[in-house]
Design a protein around this motif. Structure first.
Motif, PDB file in Angstrom:
ATOM      1  N   LEU A  22      12.401 -30.604 -41.359  1.00  0.00           N
ATOM      2  CA  LEU A  22      13.106 -30.306 -40.109  1.00  0.00           C
ATOM      3  C   LEU A  22      13.722 -31.566 -39.501  1.00  0.00           C
ATOM      4  CD1 LEU A  22      10.671 -27.781 -38.382  1.00  0.00           C
ATOM      5  CD2 LEU A  22      13.062 -27.355 -38.953  1.00  0.00           C
ATOM      6  N   ILE A  23      12.928 -32.614 -39.449  1.00  0.00           N
ATOM      7  CA  ILE A  23      13.382 -33.860 -38.824  1.00  0.00           C
ATOM      8  C   ILE A  23      14.559 -34.455 -39.593  1.00  0.00           C
ATOM      9  CG2 ILE A  23      12.704 -36.246 -38.326  1.00  0.00           C
ATOM     10  CD1 ILE A  23       9.823 -35.011 -37.790  1.00  0.00           C
ATOM     11  N   SER A  24      14.456 -34.489 -40.915  1.00  0.00           N
ATOM     12  CA  SER A  24      15.536 -35.062 -41.712  1.00  0.00           C
ATOM     13  C   SER A  24      16.786 -34.190 -41.662  1.00  0.00           C
ATOM     14  CB  SER A  24      15.086 -35.247 -43.167  1.00  0.00           C
ATOM     15  OG  SER A  24      14.784 -34.001 -43.770  1.00  0.00           O
ATOM     16  N   SER A  25      16.597 -32.870 -41.493  1.00  0.00           N
ATOM     17  CA  SER A  25      17.748 -31.960 -41.489  1.00  0.00           C
ATOM     18  C   SER A  25      18.550 -32.044 -40.201  1.00  0.00           C
ATOM     19  CB  SER A  25      17.282 -30.518 -41.700  1.00  0.00           C
ATOM     20  OG  SER A  25      16.639 -30.018 -40.538  1.00  0.00           O
ATOM     21  N   PHE A  26      18.017 -32.691 -39.187  1.00  0.00           N
ATOM     22  CA  PHE A  26      18.718 -32.718 -37.905  1.00  0.00           C
ATOM     23  C   PHE A  26      20.031 -33.481 -37.978  1.00  0.00           C
ATOM     24  CE2 PHE A  26      16.706 -30.906 -34.095  1.00  0.00           C
ATOM     25  CZ  PHE A  26      17.805 -30.883 -33.255  1.00  0.00           C
ATOM     26  N   SER A  27      20.225 -34.252 -39.046  1.00  0.00           N
ATOM     27  CA  SER A  27      21.505 -34.931 -39.211  1.00  0.00           C
ATOM     28  C   SER A  27      22.642 -33.912 -39.324  1.00  0.00           C
ATOM     29  CB  SER A  27      21.479 -35.823 -40.459  1.00  0.00           C
ATOM     30  OG  SER A  27      21.245 -35.048 -41.621  1.00  0.00           O
ATOM     31  N   ILE A  28      22.303 -32.688 -39.763  1.00  0.00           N
ATOM     32  CA  ILE A  28      23.300 -31.616 -39.827  1.00  0.00           C
ATOM     33  C   ILE A  28      23.810 -31.309 -38.426  1.00  0.00           C
ATOM     34  CG2 ILE A  28      23.651 -29.162 -40.361  1.00  0.00           C
ATOM     35  CD1 ILE A  28      21.486 -29.520 -42.543  1.00  0.00           C
ATOM     36  N   MET A  29      22.899 -31.300 -37.461  1.00  0.00           N
ATOM     37  CA  MET A  29      23.292 -31.041 -36.083  1.00  0.00           C
ATOM     38  C   MET A  29      23.991 -32.254 -35.460  1.00  0.00           C
ATOM     39  SD  MET A  29      22.630 -28.078 -34.642  1.00  0.00           S
ATOM     40  CE  MET A  29      22.230 -28.379 -32.922  1.00  0.00           C
ATOM     41  N   ILE A  30      23.491 -33.436 -35.780  1.00  0.00           N
ATOM     42  CA  ILE A  30      24.019 -34.640 -35.136  1.00  0.00           C
ATOM     43  C   ILE A  30      25.384 -35.029 -35.688  1.00  0.00           C
ATOM     44  CG2 ILE A  30      23.600 -37.110 -34.764  1.00  0.00           C
ATOM     45  CD1 ILE A  30      20.610 -36.483 -34.731  1.00  0.00           C
ATOM     46  N   LYS A  31      25.556 -34.888 -37.008  1.00  0.00           N
ATOM     47  CA  LYS A  31      26.799 -35.354 -37.636  1.00  0.00           C
ATOM     48  C   LYS A  31      27.631 -34.228 -38.241  1.00  0.00           C
ATOM     49  CE  LYS A  31      24.646 -39.764 -38.906  1.00  0.00           C
ATOM     50  NZ  LYS A  31      24.284 -40.665 -40.041  1.00  0.00           N
TER      51      LYS A  31
ATOM     52  N   GLU B 111      31.932 -30.836 -35.135  1.00  0.00           N
ATOM     53  CA  GLU B 111      32.888 -31.546 -34.293  1.00  0.00           C
ATOM     54  C   GLU B 111      32.481 -31.375 -32.825  1.00  0.00           C
ATOM     55  OE1 GLU B 111      36.912 -30.444 -34.935  1.00  0.00           O
ATOM     56  OE2 GLU B 111      36.852 -30.834 -37.104  1.00  0.00           O
ATOM     57  N   LYS B 112      32.383 -32.486 -32.134  1.00  0.00           N
ATOM     58  CA  LYS B 112      31.957 -32.451 -30.729  1.00  0.00           C
ATOM     59  C   LYS B 112      32.886 -31.574 -29.894  1.00  0.00           C
ATOM     60  CE  LYS B 112      30.731 -35.423 -26.828  1.00  0.00           C
ATOM     61  NZ  LYS B 112      30.527 -36.819 -26.367  1.00  0.00           N
ATOM     62  N   GLU B 113      34.204 -31.658 -30.154  1.00  0.00           N
ATOM     63  CA  GLU B 113      35.167 -30.909 -29.365  1.00  0.00           C
ATOM     64  C   GLU B 113      34.960 -29.401 -29.537  1.00  0.00           C
ATOM     65  OE1 GLU B 113      35.826 -33.381 -31.429  1.00  0.00           O
ATOM     66  OE2 GLU B 113      36.221 -34.924 -29.916  1.00  0.00           O
ATOM     67  N   GLN B 114      34.675 -28.992 -30.784  1.00  0.00           N
ATOM     68  CA  GLN B 114      34.406 -27.568 -31.020  1.00  0.00           C
ATOM     69  C   GLN B 114      33.142 -27.135 -30.298  1.00  0.00           C
ATOM     70  OE1 GLN B 114      34.651 -25.735 -34.892  1.00  0.00           O
ATOM     71  NE2 GLN B 114      35.994 -27.352 -35.678  1.00  0.00           N
ATOM     72  N   PHE B 115      32.092 -27.951 -30.419  1.00  0.00           N
ATOM     73  CA  PHE B 115      30.805 -27.604 -29.809  1.00  0.00           C
ATOM     74  C   PHE B 115      30.954 -27.416 -28.300  1.00  0.00           C
ATOM     75  CE2 PHE B 115      26.991 -28.990 -27.533  1.00  0.00           C
ATOM     76  CZ  PHE B 115      26.070 -28.069 -28.007  1.00  0.00           C
ATOM     77  N   LEU B 116      31.639 -28.352 -27.646  1.00  0.00           N
ATOM     78  CA  LEU B 116      31.764 -28.293 -26.195  1.00  0.00           C
ATOM     79  C   LEU B 116      32.555 -27.072 -25.735  1.00  0.00           C
ATOM     80  CD1 LEU B 116      32.329 -32.068 -25.346  1.00  0.00           C
ATOM     81  CD2 LEU B 116      30.262 -30.701 -24.991  1.00  0.00           C
ATOM     82  N   GLN B 117      33.313 -26.453 -26.648  1.00  0.00           N
ATOM     83  CA  GLN B 117      34.050 -25.247 -26.273  1.00  0.00           C
ATOM     84  C   GLN B 117      33.269 -23.977 -26.600  1.00  0.00           C
ATOM     85  OE1 GLN B 117      38.549 -25.550 -26.912  1.00  0.00           O
ATOM     86  NE2 GLN B 117      37.844 -27.287 -28.136  1.00  0.00           N
ATOM     87  N   TYR B 118      32.757 -23.873 -27.830  1.00  0.00           N
ATOM     88  CA  TYR B 118      32.078 -22.609 -28.149  1.00  0.00           C
ATOM     89  C   TYR B 118      30.734 -22.473 -27.445  1.00  0.00           C
ATOM     90  CZ  TYR B 118      29.203 -24.839 -31.892  1.00  0.00           C
ATOM     91  OH  TYR B 118      28.319 -25.612 -32.606  1.00  0.00           O
ATOM     92  N   ARG B 119      30.128 -23.600 -27.034  1.00  0.00           N
ATOM     93  CA  ARG B 119      28.841 -23.530 -26.334  1.00  0.00           C
ATOM     94  C   ARG B 119      28.948 -22.726 -25.038  1.00  0.00           C
ATOM     95  NH1 ARG B 119      28.477 -27.214 -22.130  1.00  0.00           N
ATOM     96  NH2 ARG B 119      26.215 -27.415 -22.309  1.00  0.00           N
TER      97      ARG B 119
ATOM     98  N   PRO C 258      35.058 -22.564 -36.181  1.00  0.00           N
ATOM     99  CA  PRO C 258      34.313 -22.554 -37.457  1.00  0.00           C
ATOM    100  C   PRO C 258      32.919 -23.173 -37.371  1.00  0.00           C
ATOM    101  CG  PRO C 258      36.576 -23.259 -37.810  1.00  0.00           C
ATOM    102  CD  PRO C 258      36.374 -23.208 -36.327  1.00  0.00           C
ATOM    103  N   ASP C 259      32.774 -24.229 -36.560  1.00  0.00           N
ATOM    104  CA  ASP C 259      31.490 -24.936 -36.531  1.00  0.00           C
ATOM    105  C   ASP C 259      30.388 -24.147 -35.830  1.00  0.00           C
ATOM    106  OD1 ASP C 259      32.568 -26.959 -37.949  1.00  0.00           O
ATOM    107  OD2 ASP C 259      32.409 -28.502 -36.398  1.00  0.00           O
ATOM    108  N   GLU C 260      30.738 -23.087 -35.136  1.00  0.00           N
ATOM    109  CA  GLU C 260      29.690 -22.283 -34.497  1.00  0.00           C
ATOM    110  C   GLU C 260      28.780 -21.653 -35.549  1.00  0.00           C
ATOM    111  OE1 GLU C 260      28.844 -18.457 -31.594  1.00  0.00           O
ATOM    112  OE2 GLU C 260      30.931 -19.001 -32.048  1.00  0.00           O
ATOM    113  N   GLU C 261      29.345 -21.323 -36.704  1.00  0.00           N
ATOM    114  CA  GLU C 261      28.539 -20.727 -37.760  1.00  0.00           C
ATOM    115  C   GLU C 261      27.504 -21.719 -38.280  1.00  0.00           C
ATOM    116  OE1 GLU C 261      29.132 -17.570 -41.418  1.00  0.00           O
ATOM    117  OE2 GLU C 261      30.869 -18.548 -40.503  1.00  0.00           O
ATOM    118  N   ILE C 262      27.860 -22.997 -38.322  1.00  0.00           N
ATOM    119  CA  ILE C 262      26.905 -24.040 -38.699  1.00  0.00           C
ATOM    120  C   ILE C 262      25.763 -24.070 -37.690  1.00  0.00           C
ATOM    121  CG2 ILE C 262      26.577 -26.526 -39.031  1.00  0.00           C
ATOM    122  CD1 ILE C 262      29.549 -26.678 -39.814  1.00  0.00           C
ATOM    123  N   PHE C 263      26.123 -24.009 -36.436  1.00  0.00           N
ATOM    124  CA  PHE C 263      25.151 -24.041 -35.348  1.00  0.00           C
ATOM    125  C   PHE C 263      24.156 -22.887 -35.470  1.00  0.00           C
ATOM    126  CE2 PHE C 263      23.874 -23.263 -30.884  1.00  0.00           C
ATOM    127  CZ  PHE C 263      23.497 -24.546 -30.502  1.00  0.00           C
TER     128      PHE C 263
END
Length: 322
Positions: A111-120, A123-131, A60-65
């Protein structure tokens, strides 16, 4: 003026506007009569916009990315929109220059303030798999970001700082392009071999970037600033706006990238490779890139220490405390 007289005046002006088009006003009025009412969703092509997120995995988090990067590219387009107006302006109007610089800063701030969307926001576990399904794609391949740099400052200021002393405005665009700083971010330090990410990017965008750089010779935003009368160049509001732009583009924005990279790619066992193979830990820190759009606004000491305090804050937080 009565309402009927106002309408008659407007019709007369419309007749004047359209008389050279080969059609009379009546034809245009027919078109207006038959035209559908404009809706919000049609005007911004909402259905098309919402269909552009096409994940390659089921996480699911890939769509956020995807959406975050698409939003980022739209902000880049807004920045370029303002930059093009600055470059095209021939009047050297101080208020116009300041207003455009402030607008660009407002986009960077978002842009700078919105990066919290990427940082927080993922889920790290999802990112490391779909990447792993995104190879070799990388945010490194944002052509708009490279265009922003070309509009901002002469190419000699974008040569990697370890080689910058060897180049000047006397070099050709092609020579400067071959030594531009970001290429080192996707080149193997040991072998000198370019990553596939860089090869793909160069194949797709090199002609456009070279063409743009040639069009911008002596007309970048920095050139426009230096060409202004002295009293305008020393305007405090303008200097502050340009310095803020420099810090936003070349310190704050890269550092937010670093924060995101450390969040998802850093680990106690060592860093994880970026999807595009970029050596992000060496490439992202501002003190390593030392890219400055408007160098004459700073002292030699400020240029020497460019971004160092911010990078120390990430790498050596204890050093800052002392």
């Amino acid at each position: 003026m009565k309402k009927k007289e106002k309408i008659a005046s407007q019709i007369s002006k419309l007749e004047e506007k359209y008389k050279d088009s080969g059609q009379d006003l009546s034809s245009y009025l027919d078109g207006l009569l038959y035209q559908r009412y404009l809706t919000y969703w049609d005007y911004i092509h909402l259905d098309t916009l919402l269909s552009l997120q096409v994940p390659r995995t089921y996480f699911p988090d890939e769509e956020i990315f995807i959406m975050y990067h698409q939003i980022t590219e739209l902000y880049f387009k807004l920045i370029l929109h303002e930059q093009k107006q600055l470059v095209d302006d021939k009047a050297q109007n101080l208020d116009f220059f300041i207003e455009k610089a402030k607008r660009i800063n407002s986009y960077y701030k978002a842009l700078i303030s919105s990066f919290s969307i990427m940082i927080k926001g993922m889920e790290k576990e999802q990112f490391l798999q779909y990447r792993m399904a995104l190879l070799p794609s990388s945010g490194f391949q944002s052509a708009q970001y490279r265009m922003i740099e070309l509009y901002s400052t002469p190419m000699e200021n974008l040569v990697h700082h370890t080689e910058r002393d060897r180049f000047s405005s006397k070099n050709t665009v092609e020579e400067l392009y071959e030594h531009i700083y970001w290429k080192k971010g996707a080149t193997d330090f040991t072998t000198g071999e370019k990553t596939l990410t860089l090869k793909q990017f160069e194949y797709r965008y090199t002609p456009r970037l070279i063409r743009t750089a040639k069009q911008l010779q002596n007309t970048t935003i920095y050139h426009k600033y230096l060409q202004m009368p002295e009293e305008k160049r020393h305007n405090k509001e303008l200097v502050k706006a340009l310095k803020t732009l420099d810090m936003n583009a070349n310190i704050n924005w890269p550092l937010m990238h670093m924060g995101s990279a450390y969040r998802y790619l850093g680990s106690e066992k060592g860093q994880v490779e970026a999807t595009g193979g970029t050596n992000w830990k060496e490439y992202l820190p501002p003190s390593f890139q030392k890219v400055v759009f408007f160098p004459k606004l700073y002292t030699n000491q400020e240029l020497k220490n460019w971004g160092k305090q911010w990078v120390d804050h990430i790498f050596n937080p204890e050093k800052i405390k002392k």
